[in-house]
Design an enzyme around this catalytic site. Structure first.
Site, PDB file in Angstrom:
ATOM      1  N   GLN A 139      28.436  44.640   9.247  1.00  0.00           N
ATOM      2  CA  GLN A 139      27.975  43.705  10.273  1.00  0.00           C
ATOM      3  C   GLN A 139      26.680  43.047   9.808  1.00  0.00           C
ATOM      4  OE1 GLN A 139      26.162  45.317  13.866  1.00  0.00           O
ATOM      5  NE2 GLN A 139      27.649  44.214  15.095  1.00  0.00           N
ATOM      6  N   GLY A 140      26.716  41.768   9.554  1.00  0.00           N
ATOM      7  CA  GLY A 140      25.526  41.047   9.087  1.00  0.00           C
ATOM      8  C   GLY A 140      24.926  40.209  10.202  1.00  0.00           C
TER       9      GLY A 140
ATOM     10  N   SER B   6      21.518  41.288  12.071  1.00  0.00           N
ATOM     11  CA  SER B   6      20.055  41.355  12.132  1.00  0.00           C
ATOM     12  C   SER B   6      19.405  40.691  10.929  1.00  0.00           C
ATOM     13  CB  SER B   6      19.589  42.805  12.172  1.00  0.00           C
ATOM     14  OG  SER B   6      20.210  43.488  13.215  1.00  0.00           O
TER      15      SER B   6
ATOM     16  N   SER C 241      24.347  48.107   7.659  1.00  0.00           N
ATOM     17  CA  SER C 241      24.798  49.455   7.295  1.00  0.00           C
ATOM     18  C   SER C 241      26.068  49.390   6.469  1.00  0.00           C
ATOM     19  CB  SER C 241      25.084  50.297   8.537  1.00  0.00           C
ATOM     20  OG  SER C 241      24.013  50.251   9.417  1.00  0.00           O
TER      21      SER C 241
ATOM     22  N   GLU D  26      30.995  47.513  20.600  1.00  0.00           N
ATOM     23  CA  GLU D  26      30.253  48.579  19.919  1.00  0.00           C
ATOM     24  C   GLU D  26      29.719  49.571  20.947  1.00  0.00           C
ATOM     25  OE1 GLU D  26      27.135  47.128  17.422  1.00  0.00           O
ATOM     26  OE2 GLU D  26      26.365  49.117  16.932  1.00  0.00           O
TER      27      GLU D  26
ATOM     28  N   GLU E 253      15.628  49.577  25.233  1.00  0.00           N
ATOM     29  CA  GLU E 253      14.927  48.625  26.121  1.00  0.00           C
ATOM     30  C   GLU E 253      15.841  47.459  26.452  1.00  0.00           C
ATOM     31  OE1 GLU E 253      13.551  50.034  23.378  1.00  0.00           O
ATOM     32  OE2 GLU E 253      12.443  51.439  24.650  1.00  0.00           O
TER      33      GLU E 253
HETATM   34  C1  FAD Z   1      20.881  53.104  12.320  1.00  0.00           C
HETATM   35  C2  FAD Z   1      20.877  51.620  12.432  1.00  0.00           C
HETATM   36  C3  FAD Z   1      21.973  50.900  11.990  1.00  0.00           C
HETATM   37  C4  FAD Z   1      21.976  49.503  12.074  1.00  0.00           C
HETATM   38  N1  FAD Z   1      23.055  48.825  11.583  1.00  0.00           N
HETATM   39  C5  FAD Z   1      23.073  47.467  11.612  1.00  0.00           C
HETATM   40  C6  FAD Z   1      24.143  46.727  11.034  1.00  0.00           C
HETATM   41  O1  FAD Z   1      25.079  47.292  10.484  1.00  0.00           O
HETATM   42  N2  FAD Z   1      24.110  45.382  11.079  1.00  0.00           N
HETATM   43  C7  FAD Z   1      23.081  44.711  11.680  1.00  0.00           C
HETATM   44  O2  FAD Z   1      23.131  43.498  11.729  1.00  0.00           O
HETATM   45  N3  FAD Z   1      22.028  45.376  12.214  1.00  0.00           N
HETATM   46  C8  FAD Z   1      21.993  46.746  12.191  1.00  0.00           C
HETATM   47  N4  FAD Z   1      20.909  47.430  12.705  1.00  0.00           N
HETATM   48  C9  FAD Z   1      19.781  46.689  13.228  1.00  0.00           C
HETATM   49  C10 FAD Z   1      19.647  46.740  14.730  1.00  0.00           C
HETATM   50  O3  FAD Z   1      20.583  45.923  15.339  1.00  0.00           O
HETATM   51  C11 FAD Z   1      18.209  46.332  15.083  1.00  0.00           C
HETATM   52  O4  FAD Z   1      17.384  47.314  14.565  1.00  0.00           O
HETATM   53  C12 FAD Z   1      17.984  46.221  16.569  1.00  0.00           C
HETATM   54  O5  FAD Z   1      18.600  45.089  17.059  1.00  0.00           O
HETATM   55  C13 FAD Z   1      16.498  46.170  16.918  1.00  0.00           C
HETATM   56  O6  FAD Z   1      15.797  45.242  16.154  1.00  0.00           O
HETATM   57  P1  FAD Z   1      14.455  45.632  15.385  1.00  0.00           P
HETATM   58  O7  FAD Z   1      14.702  46.851  14.629  1.00  0.00           O
HETATM   59  O8  FAD Z   1      14.016  44.437  14.657  1.00  0.00           O
HETATM   60  O9  FAD Z   1      13.408  45.998  16.521  1.00  0.00           O
HETATM   61  P2  FAD Z   1      12.569  44.968  17.386  1.00  0.00           P
HETATM   62  O10 FAD Z   1      13.470  43.969  17.970  1.00  0.00           O
HETATM   63  O11 FAD Z   1      11.409  44.526  16.607  1.00  0.00           O
HETATM   64  O12 FAD Z   1      12.088  45.904  18.559  1.00  0.00           O
HETATM   65  C14 FAD Z   1      11.013  46.821  18.445  1.00  0.00           C
HETATM   66  C15 FAD Z   1      10.799  47.465  19.791  1.00  0.00           C
HETATM   67  O13 FAD Z   1      10.469  46.483  20.774  1.00  0.00           O
HETATM   68  C16 FAD Z   1      11.348  46.564  21.867  1.00  0.00           C
HETATM   69  N5  FAD Z   1      11.616  45.275  22.469  1.00  0.00           N
HETATM   70  C17 FAD Z   1      12.022  44.155  21.849  1.00  0.00           C
HETATM   71  N6  FAD Z   1      12.207  43.179  22.743  1.00  0.00           N
HETATM   72  C18 FAD Z   1      11.923  43.693  23.948  1.00  0.00           C
HETATM   73  C19 FAD Z   1      11.935  43.183  25.286  1.00  0.00           C
HETATM   74  N7  FAD Z   1      12.288  41.934  25.533  1.00  0.00           N
HETATM   75  N8  FAD Z   1      11.589  43.998  26.293  1.00  0.00           N
HETATM   76  C20 FAD Z   1      11.237  45.291  26.048  1.00  0.00           C
HETATM   77  N9  FAD Z   1      11.205  45.815  24.811  1.00  0.00           N
HETATM   78  C21 FAD Z   1      11.552  45.032  23.779  1.00  0.00           C
HETATM   79  C22 FAD Z   1      12.603  47.124  21.270  1.00  0.00           C
HETATM   80  O14 FAD Z   1      13.428  47.694  22.260  1.00  0.00           O
HETATM   81  C23 FAD Z   1      12.061  48.141  20.310  1.00  0.00           C
HETATM   82  O15 FAD Z   1      11.700  49.302  20.986  1.00  0.00           O
HETATM   83  C24 FAD Z   1      20.873  48.822  12.634  1.00  0.00           C
HETATM   84  C25 FAD Z   1      19.773  49.552  13.073  1.00  0.00           C
HETATM   85  C26 FAD Z   1      19.749  50.935  12.985  1.00  0.00           C
HETATM   86  C27 FAD Z   1      18.540  51.691  13.453  1.00  0.00           C
END
Ligand code: FAD
Lengths: 326, 400
Positions: free
Chosen positions: B126-127, B129, B161, B244, B380
């Site tokens: 899944q591409g 993020s 991933s 998902e 969140e």
């Molecule tokens: C194990 C794992 C597997 C993954 N696999 C994939 C994958 O295969 N393909 C892919 O595309 N992505 C993948 N991801 C990425 C995942 O989708 C993102 O990590 C997720 O969407 C959160 O984005 P971020 O890590 O940039 O955190 P951020 O968006 O930076 O968030 C940081 C913190 O701020 C909080 N926050 C953000 N906005 C708000 C709001 N409006 N109100 C309150 N709180 C808020 C969040 O909840 C979090 O606690 C994976 C992530 C993990 C951990």
């Protein structure tokens, strides 16, 4: 009664933090992980310069508080070195440090150092022991190894409180750092066109974590004072501190990881190192349930005396736990 | 489509017997610390074994090789978990995200091309993020410039991933930079062999590297790779994300109930050096009982989510509730397991690949469980969805 660290101790802690920072800061933990057996040599010169091993926390409040401040600074850098455990060294045994052990198989994060250790049980039985060799990658073991313990003897009553409290100060430093890193992260990282810190849902989580950290800090100074004052319930206060420390660490690291998002699990972020380093301190010698049970067993229905409590006088049934000096 | 209890019982014993005969006895030992290629080969072989008996994709429609009722799926997942069968971790995105995207929004040709291929072992990533598009996925910046019958794609994806082993990618790309955020995104199927794709693994806190970065440099995707309308990819993505959250929970909750939690109970039944069992400690027993209640609640919730989804009667925030409950419960159970299992939890240093989030290597499971409240929408974001769509509360002022 003073439950703040003295200015001198605070200043010593700041110096230690700066010195460790100049010696490599966060890189120290990384270098230790790459070459676990060199972890002592990495920091020896800094501790030498700080006069760390001349400190005797049993000699009085000044040195005790300086020791606590030193542990906190080591925690800040997630230093892969048992600073608290070394500071606890009993002066009457030929060892380099002391660890408290729980009811389970004796273990401590002291692997990969060529040193002799003393282990003390919660009821004050003490033994000289040797650390088993490191097994597997330290990024997973956290330098925890089993201890081969010799025969136990009485005489460690004065070691227990100190041995429980100083590692909590290390953990406190790690919580300080995790909070500081997370505060910086949510201020800098933007999503939805604004810093994460602008979302109240994010703020409230960090504030809840901060409340936990502050409660832990207050108890840490209280438990230190309890040792300084030679109070009968110093061990109870130490266990109460440990309980609060583990709970605070659980909340703080959970929140800090959550607010970092995926990046917090990667070694590019310091949080990943700090939270990994915190795990052995939170699990050993007693986990949350074990600490709670130990405290309950000791206190029965008496309750903690606290600062102004009804049990402020040394309890007649327990020997005074003032650190012994021979 | 109610299945009589008698048939379910029969099905349960069929699955149980099959597992006892076919689950490799020593797979945990073999997969602990196994090199990457061995893990991939093992996963592919196991997938084919399940496929042969018709259990690799029970949740797919019958015409594509699935067709099991929800009740049967639950029985299947329970027995696989109870018999400690390896999980299909490598094919996870293929059988869930890719399949549901294709089934909901794909063309007939796309379905014909990929669904059978997935059964033959095609792997997906899944591409979605990007470095600056996590929770705020709609702000993604990877661009796709249309040139006749193709799109030329440039940008960077993060946290993909399993990208290192994937054959195909579900890709979100900004195709109309002038449109409002959610209206300028297109959804593509990208062949990972296309020139211009550079995949780099990232090591995570557990020391494993399932995370990858993907750099896309003038990657050419034919128009036939579009899923849904051009610039209409956001809606398609929402459907995939909700799949998902919802469908995958059925299997995961049964794993937690039938594997993770059961092992924890077993660990608490073992007599220690002094002859005591953790279970005899009233504090431990009390916590275990409280968890049992929560796990039971989670399992029925997940069942309801999937049943309602199949009946086309999903409540708006149900899937989010299931994801939130599962991921936070998982953390607490793993935390407790690390607590009570003590030193042993520290000394188990390799987690068998191919296992679930709970592998019995509690310390690593605990660190790993911290991850689950992040992907597929963080806790969140789930709470925001539950508040806004479930409870009808006002939208968060700044989250646009
Ligand atoms: C194990 C794992 C597997 C993954 N696999 C994939 C994958 O295969 N393909 C892919 O595309 N992505 C993948 N991801 C990425 C995942 O989708 C993102 O990590 C997720 O969407 C959160 O984005 P971020 O890590 O940039 O955190 P951020 O968006 O930076 O968030 C940081 C913190 O701020 C909080 N926050 C953000 N906005 C708000 C709001 N409006 N109100 C309150 N709180 C808020 C969040 O909840 C979090 O606690 C994976 C992530 C993990 C951990």
């Amino acid at each position: 009664m003073n439950i703040e660290l003295s200015d001198e101790a605070e200043e010593y802690g700041r110096q230690a933090r700066r010195a460790l920072g100049s010696a490599g800061g966060d890189r120290l933990a990384q270098q230790a992980e790459a070459d676990p057996h060199a972890r002592g040599a990495l920091v020896d010169p800094v501790f030498e310069a700080l006069g760390a091993w001349e400190l005797d926390p049993r000699a009085g409040s000044e040195e005790l508080e300086a020791g606590a401040a030193l542990c906190r600074s080591a925690g800040w850098w997630a230093l892969a070195y048992p600073v608290a455990e070394r500071l606890c060294r009993p002066r009457d045994l030929d060892v380099d440090g002391l660890v408290v052990i729980g009811p389970g198989p004796p273990a401590a994060p002291v692997g990969g150092l060529r040193m002799a250790w003393a282990a003390v049980s919660l009821d004050g039985w003490r033994a000289v022991c040797a650390a088993s060799p490191l097994r597997g990658p330290v990024r997973k073991s956290g330098y925890v190894v089993g201890l081969e313990v010799g025969s136990f003897e009485r005489g460690g009553q004065g070691d227990v409180a100190l041995g429980l409290v100083l590692p909590c100060w290390t953990l406190l430093g790690m919580l300080d750092r995790a909070m500081s890193l997370t505060r910086a992260h949510i201020a800098a990282r933007e999503q939805f066109g604004q810093p994460l810190a602008a979302f109240q849902g994010v703020q409230f989580q960090l504030t809840d974590a901060e409340v936990e950290r502050l409660g832990f800090e207050a108890l840490a100074t209280h438990a230190l004072w309890s040792i300084e004052a030679g109070r009968a319930d110093a061990v109870d206060d130490a266990l109460a501190l440990r309980l609060a420390a583990i709970e605070a660490a659980d909340t703080v690291f959970r929140v800090c990881h959550q607010l970092h998002g995926a990046i917090g699990f990667c070694d590019e972020t310091t949080l990943s190192w700090v939270s990994r380093a915190s795990v052995p301190l939170r699990r050993l010698p007693l986990n949350l349930a074990g600490t709670g049970a130990a405290l309950t067993r000791r206190l029965g229905r008496r309750g903690l005396s606290g600062l102004f409590g009804p049990n402020d006088e040394p309890s007649p049934t327990l020997p005074a736990l003032r650190p012994e000096r021979r | 489509m109610a299945v009589p209890d008698r048939d379910l019982a029969e099905f349960r014993s069929t699955v149980g017997d099959w597992c006892r005969a076919n689950v490799p006895k020593d797979w945990r030992r073999a997969q602990a610390g196994a090199p990457e290629e061995q893990f991939v080969a093992f996963q592919k072989a196991w997938f084919q074994e399940l496929r042969q008996v018709g259990w690799a994709v029970p949740h797919w429609p019958a015409e594509w090789g699935g067709g099991m009722s929800v009740a049967e799926q639950i029985v299947l997942y329970q027995e696989l978990a109870a018999n400690d069968a390896p999980r299909l971790v490598l094919a996870f995105v293929a059988i869930h995200h890719a399949a549901s995207t294709l089934l909901v929004a794909g063309t007939d040709e796309q379905r014909r091309c990929h669904l059978p291929a997935i059964l033959d072992g095609e792997l997906w990533v899944q591409g979605f993020s990007e470095p600056d598009a996590g929770s705020d996925l709609a702000s993604l910046r990877t661009t796709g410039r249309r040139e006749g019958d193709v799109f030329v794609v440039n940008g960077q994806k993060l946290w993909s991933s399993g990208a290192a082993h994937a054959d195909w990618c579900l890709l979100l790309v900004r195709t109309d930079p002038g449109a409002p955020k959610r209206e300028g995104i297109s959804y593509f199927l990208m062949d990972m062999r296309t020139p211009g794709i550079d995949v780099r693994p990232i090591r995570n806190a557990n020391g494993e590297s399932h995370f990858c970065e993907m750099f896309l440099d003038d990657v050419v995707i034919p128009v036939s790779g579009l899923v849904g309308p051009e610039h209409g990819g956001w809606r398609v993505a929402q459907e995939t994300l909700s799949a998902e959250r919802g469908m995958t929970m059925l299997e995961l909750s049964e794993r937690l109930g039938r594997a993770g939690f059961t092992w924890l109970l077993e660990a608490c039944r073992v007599r220690g050096p002094s002859g005591d069992r953790l279970l005899d400690d009233p504090v431990v027993a009390d916590r275990l009982a409280a968890f049992e209640i929560e796990v039971a609640g989670l399992r029925s919730l997940c069942r309801r989510v999937v049943e309602r989804h199949e009946a086309g009667a999903s409540a708006p925030a149900e899937a989010s509730i299931a994801k939130l409950l599962y991921s936070e419960l998982l953390q607490r159970v793993m935390d407790f397991a690390t607590e009570v299992v003590g030193l042993e939890a520290h000394t188990q240093l390799t987690k068998p690949l191919s296992s679930g989030w709970e592998s019995g290597a509690w310390m690593l499971d605990y660190i790993g469980s911290y991850e689950w409240t992040i992907p597929g929408g963080t806790s969140e974001i789930q709470r925001t969805i539950i508040g806004e769509r479930g409870l009808g509360l006002p939208r968060e002022p700044a989250a646009r």
